[in-house]
Design a protein around this motif. Structure first.
Motif, short mmCIF file in Angstrom:
data_model
loop_
_atom_site.label_atom_id
_atom_site.label_comp_id
_atom_site.label_asym_id
_atom_site.label_seq_id
_atom_site.Cartn_x
_atom_site.Cartn_y
_atom_site.Cartn_z
N MET A 170 0.85 -1.18 0.00
CA MET A 170 0.00 0.00 0.00
C MET A 170 0.89 1.24 0.00
O MET A 170 1.77 1.37 0.84
CB MET A 170 -0.89 -0.02 1.24
N PRO A 171 0.67 2.14 -0.94
CA PRO A 171 1.47 3.36 -0.95
C PRO A 171 1.06 4.28 0.21
O PRO A 171 -0.06 4.23 0.69
CB PRO A 171 1.12 4.00 -2.29
N HIS A 172 2.01 5.08 0.64
CA HIS A 172 1.73 6.12 1.63
C HIS A 172 2.22 7.43 1.03
O HIS A 172 3.42 7.59 0.82
CB HIS A 172 2.44 5.83 2.95
N PHE A 173 1.28 8.31 0.74
CA PHE A 173 1.62 9.56 0.07
C PHE A 173 2.00 10.62 1.09
O PHE A 173 1.39 10.72 2.15
CB PHE A 173 0.45 10.04 -0.79
N LEU A 174 2.99 11.41 0.74
CA LEU A 174 3.47 12.48 1.60
C LEU A 174 3.45 13.79 0.85
O LEU A 174 3.66 13.84 -0.36
CB LEU A 174 4.92 12.21 2.03
N GLY A 175 3.22 14.86 1.59
CA GLY A 175 3.36 16.18 1.02
C GLY A 175 2.08 16.97 0.98
O GLY A 175 0.98 16.43 1.10
N GLU A 176 2.28 18.25 0.85
CA GLU A 176 1.19 19.21 0.70
C GLU A 176 1.60 20.11 -0.46
O GLU A 176 2.70 20.66 -0.44
CB GLU A 176 1.06 19.99 2.01
N PHE A 177 0.72 20.23 -1.45
CA PHE A 177 1.08 20.92 -2.68
C PHE A 177 0.00 21.93 -3.05
O PHE A 177 -1.16 21.56 -3.16
CB PHE A 177 1.24 19.91 -3.83
N GLU A 178 0.40 23.15 -3.24
CA GLU A 178 -0.52 24.18 -3.72
C GLU A 178 -0.43 24.20 -5.24
O GLU A 178 0.66 24.28 -5.80
CB GLU A 178 -0.18 25.54 -3.13
N CYS A 179 -1.59 24.10 -5.89
CA CYS A 179 -1.65 24.00 -7.35
C CYS A 179 -2.70 24.96 -7.90
O CYS A 179 -3.49 25.52 -7.15
CB CYS A 179 -2.00 22.57 -7.77
N LYS A 180 -2.70 25.07 -9.20
CA LYS A 180 -3.69 25.88 -9.91
C LYS A 180 -4.35 25.05 -10.99
O LYS A 180 -3.70 24.24 -11.64
CB LYS A 180 -3.03 27.10 -10.56
N LEU A 181 -5.64 25.25 -11.15
CA LEU A 181 -6.36 24.65 -12.27
C LEU A 181 -6.39 25.63 -13.41
O LEU A 181 -6.54 26.84 -13.20
CB LEU A 181 -7.80 24.32 -11.88
N ASP A 182 -6.29 25.13 -14.63
CA ASP A 182 -6.43 26.02 -15.78
C ASP A 182 -7.91 26.18 -16.11
O ASP A 182 -8.78 25.60 -15.45
CB ASP A 182 -5.59 25.53 -16.97
N ALA A 183 -8.21 26.94 -17.14
CA ALA A 183 -9.60 27.24 -17.49
C ALA A 183 -10.40 26.00 -17.89
O ALA A 183 -11.62 25.99 -17.78
CB ALA A 183 -9.63 28.26 -18.63
N LYS A 184 -9.71 24.94 -18.30
CA LYS A 184 -10.40 23.71 -18.70
C LYS A 184 -10.56 22.72 -17.55
O LYS A 184 -11.07 21.62 -17.74
CB LYS A 184 -9.63 23.03 -19.85
N GLY A 185 -10.07 23.09 -16.35
CA GLY A 185 -10.18 22.19 -15.21
C GLY A 185 -9.05 21.19 -15.12
O GLY A 185 -9.18 20.15 -14.49
N ARG A 186 -7.90 21.52 -15.75
CA ARG A 186 -6.75 20.64 -15.71
C ARG A 186 -5.74 21.15 -14.69
O ARG A 186 -5.63 22.36 -14.47
CB ARG A 186 -6.07 20.55 -17.07
N MET A 187 -4.99 20.21 -14.14
CA MET A 187 -3.96 20.57 -13.17
C MET A 187 -2.71 19.75 -13.45
O MET A 187 -2.79 18.55 -13.71
CB MET A 187 -4.46 20.27 -11.76
N MET A 188 -1.58 20.40 -13.37
CA MET A 188 -0.30 19.71 -13.50
C MET A 188 -0.02 19.00 -12.18
O MET A 188 -0.09 19.61 -11.11
CB MET A 188 0.82 20.72 -13.79
N ILE A 189 0.27 17.71 -12.24
CA ILE A 189 0.64 16.98 -11.03
C ILE A 189 2.04 17.42 -10.63
O ILE A 189 2.97 17.33 -11.44
CB ILE A 189 0.62 15.45 -11.27
#
Length: 154
Positions: free
Chosen positions: A1-20
């Motif tokens: 089972m993966p355990h994810f770490l981190g807190e990331f502030e991101c932006k969505l573009d006008a089409k609702g896409r986000m860069m991981i």
């Protein structure tokens, strides 16, 4: 089972896409091949699962007695809106519009690693949640985790 770490502030573009974010992408090596599943969270946020983790949850839900109304309702509400997503060649994911509306997500997004899933919050909702931290977090930790050590030593 993966355990994810981190807190990331991101932006969505006008089409609702986000860069991981790259640090998060490194924690998702199978995502480009197997995909991800995005779903509603228990609070007003979204949750992203690696496909393998989602399949494990679905296996558990499949064991519930479907003749019991509360089980049917839980499965129905839990899976409502669940959508498979694949990162595109640029490492972006497209959020379903209905899920963005459910979580009140606009442009500013916070991703947080939370055990086997990644939570997706509207920046304002995330900030509000953190502002409401329990007055005595140590008491909450003791209440939730206090007996865990004795159980593992039995």
């Amino acid at each position: 089972m993966p355990h994810f770490l981190g807190e990331f502030e991101c932006k969505l573009d006008a089409k609702g896409r986000m860069m991981i974010p790259s640090n998060l992408r490194k924690q998702l090596p199978e995502a480009e091949r197997e995909g991800l599943v995005i779903n509603r969270g228990f609070e007003k946020h979204l949750v992203i699962y690696p496909h393998k983790e989602w399949d494990l949850i679905m296996d558990e839900l499949g064991k519930l007695n479907q003749f019991e109304k509360k089980n049917r309702e839980f499965v129905r509400y839990f899976t409502r809106g669940a959508t498979e997503i694949l990162p595109d060649a640029a490492g972006r994911i497209l959020f379903p519009k209905s899920l963005l509306e459910y979580a009140g997500i606009g442009t500013d997004v916070v991703l947080t690693g939370n055990l086997n899933k990644i939570e997706v919050w509207a920046q304002s909702a995330y900030d509000e949640q953190l502002d409401n931290e329990p007055e005595n977090f140590a008491n909450l930790a003791e209440e939730v985790m206090g007996n865990q050590r004795s159980k593992t030593n039995e």
